[in-house]
Write an enzyme that holds these catalytic residues in place. Structure first.
Site, PDB file in Angstrom:
ATOM      1  N   LYS A 230       0.849  -1.407   0.113  1.00 59.11           N
ATOM      2  CA  LYS A 230      -0.144   0.011  -0.087  1.00 59.11           C
ATOM      3  C   LYS A 230       0.835   1.153   0.127  1.00 59.11           C
ATOM      4  O   LYS A 230       1.954   1.176   0.750  1.00 59.11           O
ATOM      5  CB  LYS A 230      -1.142  -0.089   1.208  1.00 59.11           C
ATOM      6  CG  LYS A 230      -2.038   0.926   1.089  1.00 59.11           C
ATOM      7  CD  LYS A 230      -3.063   0.951   2.376  1.00 59.11           C
ATOM      8  CE  LYS A 230      -4.180   1.995   2.363  1.00 59.11           C
ATOM      9  NZ  LYS A 230      -4.842   1.899   3.593  1.00 59.11           N
TER      10      LYS A 230
ATOM     11  N   SER B 256      -9.781   1.865   2.524  1.00 55.05           N
ATOM     12  CA  SER B 256      -8.961   2.848   1.675  1.00 55.05           C
ATOM     13  C   SER B 256      -7.773   1.887   0.894  1.00 55.05           C
ATOM     14  O   SER B 256      -7.283   2.508   0.109  1.00 55.05           O
ATOM     15  CB  SER B 256      -8.152   3.802   2.702  1.00 55.05           C
ATOM     16  OG  SER B 256      -7.389   3.109   3.402  1.00 55.05           O
TER      17      SER B 256
ATOM     18  N   SER C  16     -10.143  -0.452   6.517  1.00 53.80           N
ATOM     19  CA  SER C  16      -9.397  -0.311   5.209  1.00 53.80           C
ATOM     20  C   SER C  16      -8.805  -1.449   4.725  1.00 53.80           C
ATOM     21  O   SER C  16      -8.502  -1.478   3.465  1.00 53.80           O
ATOM     22  CB  SER C  16      -8.226   0.866   5.468  1.00 53.80           C
ATOM     23  OG  SER C  16      -9.012   1.951   5.617  1.00 53.80           O
TER      24      SER C  16
END
Ligand SMILES: [Zn+2]
Lengths: 464, 475
Positions: free
Chosen positions: B76, B153, B178
């Site tokens: 990420k 997210s 997330s």
């Protein structure tokens, strides 16, 4: 009424939350920083346990109550010296609270809190604070451990504030947690005349400046009160050149730093055992030491107090006393060395790097053996401390040995005088020329080793 | 064709039967071809190929070790990879090339992982659909329907995990859901560990007391293996626990006491989603689990407001450091430092970031601090206690991961911020309490995946592995 917020840099090897050195090998700006003290995204602080121990020592020596559970908070404000635009400090629960320092009068100055926090970076305005159109930032200072010591507004005069700071630095020197040579002590000084608003003088560096700033501010406020004018609540700055304070900004409300818990550090819990261990590790503090020195070395109480005024001085004294005698060591430390430091406007500790202890021991040995007088000792010490001169060389070069100045020269003069009765008679009759003639002869006799002034003095003495 | 599992692939790669350089090339090509899916904010082609060559040399030298040997791993964007632009999806971090690896990246590399790139996300993690992107970034598109969101997210991580027809796992991050949310929307396994089990060193913070790095994979075993390799104590993260997870592969729900969280099957939950989740629960019952309903009234009511107050207060301080001084986006130097900082921040933060800075700053200012921030912190303790009580009776709590299937982008645009925040209803409680949870696929509604979420007590990741494996096998 005066209250102080003192910020003291702790003399740890590494910074508060990273392993960067607090005293880098080079002066090169930004050479001692890493992702943590630069606040790079992704970096995390890790508490330096040594700094915590030092802070605990200070809190205990200041008679504080230790909070067994404490944590760190973020104090947020935007400023170019802040690597993260927040400072990691303590807010709700500091390490220590409710302590005091006792002044020589017996009056207790209460300490509200002692907490640990990180120093911001240093801002450098290359062409002066006001005229620079830019400023440079040196992050070598960023993250150096600081303790903040906040007093109650208990001090009644600038002199009391000064004594408080003297006592505080004494304690710091005994705890060996403050570097007097490179470290800084800064204070925010709050002063008010009873019944009026208070003004805060921000960021005053050093004990002397604090005293001067407070003296000026007290005078200014008392004058305003006398004139029936109002004192406004404000933040003021201290001008070291003019020894005056000037208004920086009005302060209608307390600054709002939006404190929150520092989620990157866990809450700390101290065990009773740990606190006791630190308490036990505290060294003999100055009041105990003064008593011991007076008793053990037979020096006066006054001298013992002066000497135990700092750990550095008393260590120096004990070392010299062992090498020569208590009397000689006392004369040198409290008589000679302290007055040189005073004259130079320095703390004794700050003079430490200028001292070559083994050379000084040799000097004191000469004094001890009665081979030099007090005056010679003082002059040699001054030359050593202010010019880095080897004191022994100084004594030799200036012929300050007692035998050279009195004994031998006196013999030479006697010899010259008895060999030249006419010149002596002329001199007695007031002939200055014959004095120069006799001095010349004596100089030749001493093979130039004696000092003309000395010879002159002895001839004059003998021909009176 | 079913892709090889991570452990199979690593074992194969070690024998030299897979040309890692070729394989990595092939994967990078596929990623670049799928560029319009926006799974990646940056592809670390040079690093990946360099690593592949190094691993090949290791095979030659007979030194092929590591549980992720040769496995392509995406990371990420908010997790620092040394020398690879790491922006957390924000324009304000443009040009930030960390000088260090996050601990998780270091650990994965040490196990032989090949880092292929940084996955897309909501700016700093501020969102549920990966649509709150930073300026100049694009939202990842759901591989099952490109008109729909991947969730957020960690949207890019879930997107590429579902999209990949090759062995791959992703290091993701969750603050309030997330990992679980995008795993649910994309139909993959998303494992969020106990807070502190995985080091946060190298994570570009959203909210420090809530952030957890976790894993995503096509299967429970893949995500668990990645989690195992990145977990463990780290002296660089003071909040890291002195614990390490190691899973024993086992699928069993026998005798397991499973609590169905009543509040997360009622109002606000799409009935189809509810139905699919219940079908999974019935499967567990068949496997010998004891199913009972449980009510978590405090969490249902207060978790969202408490979470958003804490998360915003913390993030508003975390975002203070971005001011165009030391790294990231810069502007022309002019005016006072205040004017300059304001200019940099105005021009480079996205709208949601600005909203959260304002709200978060407000919540911690004196006068409001007691009513908002401190109250939320106190509420959090009560929420955790409600869970603790529940885990006295149950081994696992279960709920649908998200109240809906992945929404279409135009639907998301119509949601107000408050409606968006409400979407986190089921994921936020486990996150605010720092509890381990896993989201796996439970079935499909309108051809889109529906996720089911299992939560266990602190450090009970193994239980999640066992129960989730049962559900996976029954699919
Ligand atoms: Zn550092």
């Amino acid at each position: 009424m005066i209250g102080l917020e003192c910020h003291v840099q702790l003399d740890t090897y590494s910074k508060l939350f990273c392993s960067c050195p607090t005293k880098p090998e080079t002066e090169e700006p930004n050479s001692a920083c890493c992702e943590i003290c630069l606040g790079m995204p992704g970096s995390k602080p890790v508490l330096n346990k040594k700094a915590l121990d030092y802070a605990l020592k200070v809190a205990l020596a200041l008679n504080c109550k230790i909070n067994e559970k404490f944590f760190f908070s973020r104090k947020t404000y935007f400023y170019p010296d802040m690597s993260k635009n927040f400072q990691i400090t303590q807010y709700e629960i500091p390490i220590g609270s409710q302590g005091f320092i006792e002044l020589s009068s017996g009056k207790k100055i209460c300490i509200r809190r002692v907490h640990l926090e990180e120093d911001p970076a240093a801002l450098v305005h290359e062409s002066g604070l006001l005229s620079s159109s830019y400023c440079l930032v040196n992050y070598n200072r960023s993250g150096i451990p600081l303790i903040e010591i906040v007093t109650e507004p208990d001090m009644a005069s600038p002199q009391e504030a000064r004594e408080f700071l003297d006592q505080l630095t004494m304690i710091l020197s005994y705890l060996d947690v403050f570097d007097f040579e490179n470290g800084t002590l800064k204070a925010d000084c709050n002063l008010s005349v009873v019944g009026n608003e208070r003004a805060e003088i921000k960021n005053v560096t050093g004990k002397r400046n604090v005293e001067k700033a407070l003296e000026f501010e007290a005078k200014r406020q008392l004058e305003l009160v006398k004139q029936g004018k109002q004192i406004v609540r404000e933040t003021r700055g201290f001008d070291e050149k003019n020894l005056s304070t000037k208004s920086l900004r009005k302060k209608e409300t307390e600054e709002d730093y939006g404190y929150i818990f520092e989620g990157d550090l866990v809450a700390f819990e101290l065990t009773k055992k740990k606190i006791d261990a630190i308490r036990k590790s505290l060294p003999e503090l100055h009041s105990d030491k003064a008593k011991r020195l007076a008793k053990e070395f037979g020096i006066s109480e006054y001298d013992a107090k002066v000497i135990s005024g700092s750990k550095f001085l008393s260590d120096l004294f004990e070392e010299f006393a062992k090498a020569s005698s208590a009397k000689t060591a006392n004369f040198f430390v409290s008589g000679v060395f302290v007055s040189i430091a005073h004259y130079e406007n320095k703390e004794p500790e700050e003079m430490a790097p200028r001292l070559n202890v083994s050379q000084l021991k040799e000097l004191l040995a000469l004094f001890e053996q009665n081979r030099i007088n007090e005056k010679a000792l003082k002059e040699a010490a001054i030359a050593h401390i202010t010019k880095g001169k080897n004191p022994l060389d100084f004594i030799k070069e200036n012929c300050l040995f007692k035998e050279a100045s009195s004994g031998e020269v006196e013999k030479i003069v006697e010899k010259v005088l008895s060999a030249n009765p006419k010149a002596v008679a002329d001199l007695k009759a007031g002939n200055e020329k014959s004095l120069n003639f006799l001095v010349g002869l004596a100089m030749r006799e001493s093979k130039g080793k004696a000092e003309p002034r000395e010879i002159k003095r002895i001839i004059e003495e003998k021909t009176k | 064709m079913k892709t090889q599992s991570v452990s199979e692939f690593a074992a194969q790669a070690k024998t030299g039967n897979i040309d890692l350089e070729e394989n990595t090339h092939k994967i990078l090509d596929k990623i670049l071809k799928a560029e319009n899916c926006n799974f990646f904010n940056s592809v670390s082609k040079d690093l990946a190929l360099h690593q592949a060559r190094e691993l090949k040399a290791k095979i030659k030298a007979g030194k092929q070790v590591g549980r992720l040997f040769g496995v392509p791993v995406s990371v990420k964007d908010c997790i620092c990879v040394k020398g690879v632009e790491s922006r957390a999806g924000s324009k304000i971090l443009e040009g930030y090339f960390p000088t260090f690896d996050a601990t998780v990246v270091l650990k994965a590399k040490a196990e032989g992982a090949i880092i292929i790139g940084k996955t897309s996300q909501d700016e700093f993690g501020f969102g549920t659909f990966s649509t709150n992107t930073g300026l100049g970034f694009k939202a990842p598109r759901n591989p099952l329907d490109s008109e729909r969101s991947c969730g957020g997210s960690s949207g890019g991580s879930a997107g590429i995990t579902a999209f990949a027809d090759f062995t791959h796992v992703s290091i993701a991050e969750s603050t309030g859901g997330s990992i679980a949310c995008p795993a649910s929307f994309c139909g993959v396994a998303g494992f969020t560990p106990t807070y502190g089990l995985v080091s946060r060193f190298g994570l570009i913070d959203y909210a420090n007391s809530l952030d957890k790095i976790g894993s995503m994979g096509k299967t429970v075993a893949d995500s668990a293996l990645l989690l195992e390799t990145i977990s463990g104590h780290d002296e660089k993260d003071s909040t890291s626990l002195n614990e390490k997870i190691s899973f024993s592969p086992e699928a069993s729900a026998k005798g397991m006491k499973i609590g169905v969280i009543k509040e997360f099957f009622g109002e606000g939950i799409n009935p189809d989603v509810s139905k699919i989740a219940w079908a999974s629960i019935k499967k567990l019952e068949k496997s010998g689990a004891k199913i009972r309903e449980i009510s978590l009234p405090l969490n249902a009511k207060y978790a969202i407001p408490a979470y958003y107050l804490i998360a915003m207060a913390e993030s508003s301080t975390n975002l203070a450091k971005y001011c165009g001084m030391r790294y990231g986006a810069h502007e022309n130097l002019s005016g006072s430092f205040n004017e300059y900082f304001s200019k940099v921040r105005s021009n480079n933060f996205g709208e949601e970031a600005k909203r959260r800075i304002l709200l978060g700053t407000f919540a911690r200012m004196s006068g409001f601090r007691d009513a908002y921030y401190l109250r939320a912190m106190k509420a959090r303790t009560k929420l955790i206690n409600e869970f603790k009580l529940a885990f006295k009776e149950f081994d696992v709590l279960v709920n649908p991961t998200m109240p809906v299937i992945a929404p279409k982008f135009f639907e998301i645009e119509k949601l107000s911020p408050i409606e968006q925040y409400a979407m986190d209803l089921c994921t936020v409680p486990s996150n605010i309490a720092g509890l381990p949870h896993i989201s796996i696929n439970a079935g499909f509604s309108q051809k889109m995946p529906v996720g089911i979420m299992l939560t266990a007590g602190h450090l009970k990741e193994q239980i999640l592995f066992k129960v989730a494996s049962v559900l996976e096998e029954s699919q």
